[in-house]
Design a protein around this motif. Sequence first.
Motif, PDB file in Angstrom:
ATOM      1  N   UNK A  85       0.831  -1.201   0.000  1.00 41.30           N
ATOM      2  CA  UNK A  85       0.000   0.000   0.000  1.00 41.30           C
ATOM      3  C   UNK A  85       0.867   1.252   0.000  1.00 41.30           C
ATOM      4  N   UNK A  86       1.962   1.200   0.755  1.00 38.99           N
ATOM      5  CA  UNK A  86       2.875   2.336   0.794  1.00 38.99           C
ATOM      6  C   UNK A  86       3.482   2.638  -0.559  1.00 38.99           C
ATOM      7  N   UNK A  87       3.798   1.593  -1.332  1.00 32.03           N
ATOM      8  CA  UNK A  87       4.365   1.781  -2.661  1.00 32.03           C
ATOM      9  C   UNK A  87       3.380   2.516  -3.567  1.00 32.03           C
ATOM     10  N   UNK A  88       2.110   2.105  -3.551  1.00 35.00           N
ATOM     11  CA  UNK A  88       1.110   2.760  -4.391  1.00 35.00           C
ATOM     12  C   UNK A  88       1.011   4.247  -4.075  1.00 35.00           C
ATOM     13  N   UNK A  89       0.926   4.570  -2.774  1.00 31.48           N
ATOM     14  CA  UNK A  89       0.780   5.969  -2.379  1.00 31.48           C
ATOM     15  C   UNK A  89       2.030   6.775  -2.710  1.00 31.48           C
ATOM     16  N   UNK A  90       3.199   6.180  -2.509  1.00 25.15           N
ATOM     17  CA  UNK A  90       4.449   6.905  -2.756  1.00 25.15           C
ATOM     18  C   UNK A  90       4.638   7.215  -4.235  1.00 25.15           C
ATOM     19  N   UNK A  91       4.337   6.241  -5.088  1.00 20.20           N
ATOM     20  CA  UNK A  91       4.478   6.479  -6.524  1.00 20.20           C
ATOM     21  C   UNK A  91       3.583   7.621  -6.990  1.00 20.20           C
ATOM     22  N   UNK A  92       2.360   7.641  -6.489  1.00 18.89           N
ATOM     23  CA  UNK A  92       1.453   8.724  -6.879  1.00 18.89           C
ATOM     24  C   UNK A  92       1.959  10.067  -6.382  1.00 18.89           C
ATOM     25  N   UNK A  93       2.439  10.108  -5.146  1.00 21.45           N
ATOM     26  CA  UNK A  93       2.905  11.373  -4.573  1.00 21.45           C
ATOM     27  C   UNK A  93       4.085  11.935  -5.350  1.00 21.45           C
ATOM     28  N   UNK A  94       5.024  11.067  -5.713  1.00 29.86           N
ATOM     29  CA  UNK A  94       6.203  11.520  -6.460  1.00 29.86           C
ATOM     30  C   UNK A  94       5.789  12.058  -7.823  1.00 29.86           C
ATOM     31  N   UNK A  95       4.889  11.355  -8.500  1.00 28.12           N
ATOM     32  CA  UNK A  95       4.409  11.822  -9.802  1.00 28.12           C
ATOM     33  C   UNK A  95       3.658  13.140  -9.662  1.00 28.12           C
TER      34      UNK A  95
END
Length: 417
Positions: A85-95
């Motif tokens: 779940x952390x990976x999904x949120x982090x990828x979106x935040x960086x983009x």
Amino acid sequence: MNRPRPSKRLAFADVVVTGLGAVSAAGAGVARNWAAVLAGVSLAQRDPALADVPSDLTCRLPDSVDLAAEIGAQEMRRTDRTTQLGVLAAREAVADAGLDPRLWDGARVGIVMGTSSGGATSYEEEYFRYAEDGPEWISPLFGISAPMGLLAGYLAMVLGSFGPNMVVTTACAAGPTAIGTGRQLLRADMCDIVLVGGAEAPLTRMSLGSLYQMGAMSTRLDAPERACRPFDAARDGMVPAEGAAVLVLERAADCVARGGRARALVAGYGASADGFHLSAPDPAGTGAERAIRMALADADLTTGDIQHVNAHGSSTPLNDLTEGRLISRLYESGPAVTSTKGVLGHALGAAGALEAVHTVLALEQGLVPPTANLDELDKELDIDVVAGRPRELPLQAAMTHSFGFGGQNAVVAFTRV
């Protein structure tokens, strides 16, 4: 790095939010999450996976979130659900921040994530495998998937972040603790970018069984969508949830220099301990008030400057009463209060990070989300809780509260930029 001065509205040392990412029972993506909290309809359901738990109410990710497709089958096997779940949120935040990990200086990028129960899913799965089949059947990957520190460590691998890397575990206050810690790393010039937030996947039989036994969970099984009701007179407990949220933090000067977008200013941070009880809040709210006043002083704000409070609002009898009385006593401006847990449930160590995202969006859009299922405000409270529909307000300053087991208190003040 040569850092030009930012605009007059921002000072060199100011830390701003430049990216947001979220995943929850509303689905993957900040847009879906924001639309859900604005709609003000609870997403709680009875959970077939937990049918043997006396109270099986949860806010679980919808089937539309295909973690295997997002993470990859091999990575799914060697990571815990919390990390996924952390990976999904982090990828979106960086983009969302307009950043490309292939181009940044990874040594100057840090990660601070919060969680409460860490790899709870992995622990339970391996425990029952051990109990039923013996130790020789325990996965060799267990030791590298379940520990809490692997949440931040795996994100560093995925994103090419080689700076300070840590997990904070201050119970349900973990999200704001991560935000405050990341802000300090930027101010100390240890990083140029820090990803902060929280992730949690606590929906296991052991976790929910324990919460039920301590009387913290709602037992409104006949109407799951009515179970989570922060500040309502008929509230009877929380609805546990899973989810993750990540915010990208940068110094204002760096954001301006690269042509980035500052979504909000992280104006102040405060933290404290009640030192009172392992699970119950101090009824006087002394520790929580100390954290709030610390954040206000850090932000150079007064209690009268805060127009909106995204409350911890867990829907438990003791927490909501203590927090509601504190808000009434402390904030002279009578701020518009909401608890988005009424919609998304209580994601424990990820809850405060999700609520920080909601607070930033409220400031940006001048909209305070409604509190789901508020039919009748607790008669002992005198606070302005938004209910029914979103409220339009020209917001300039807002506060988000998070309070956790062990008397952990962490709050963040955000302002418009």
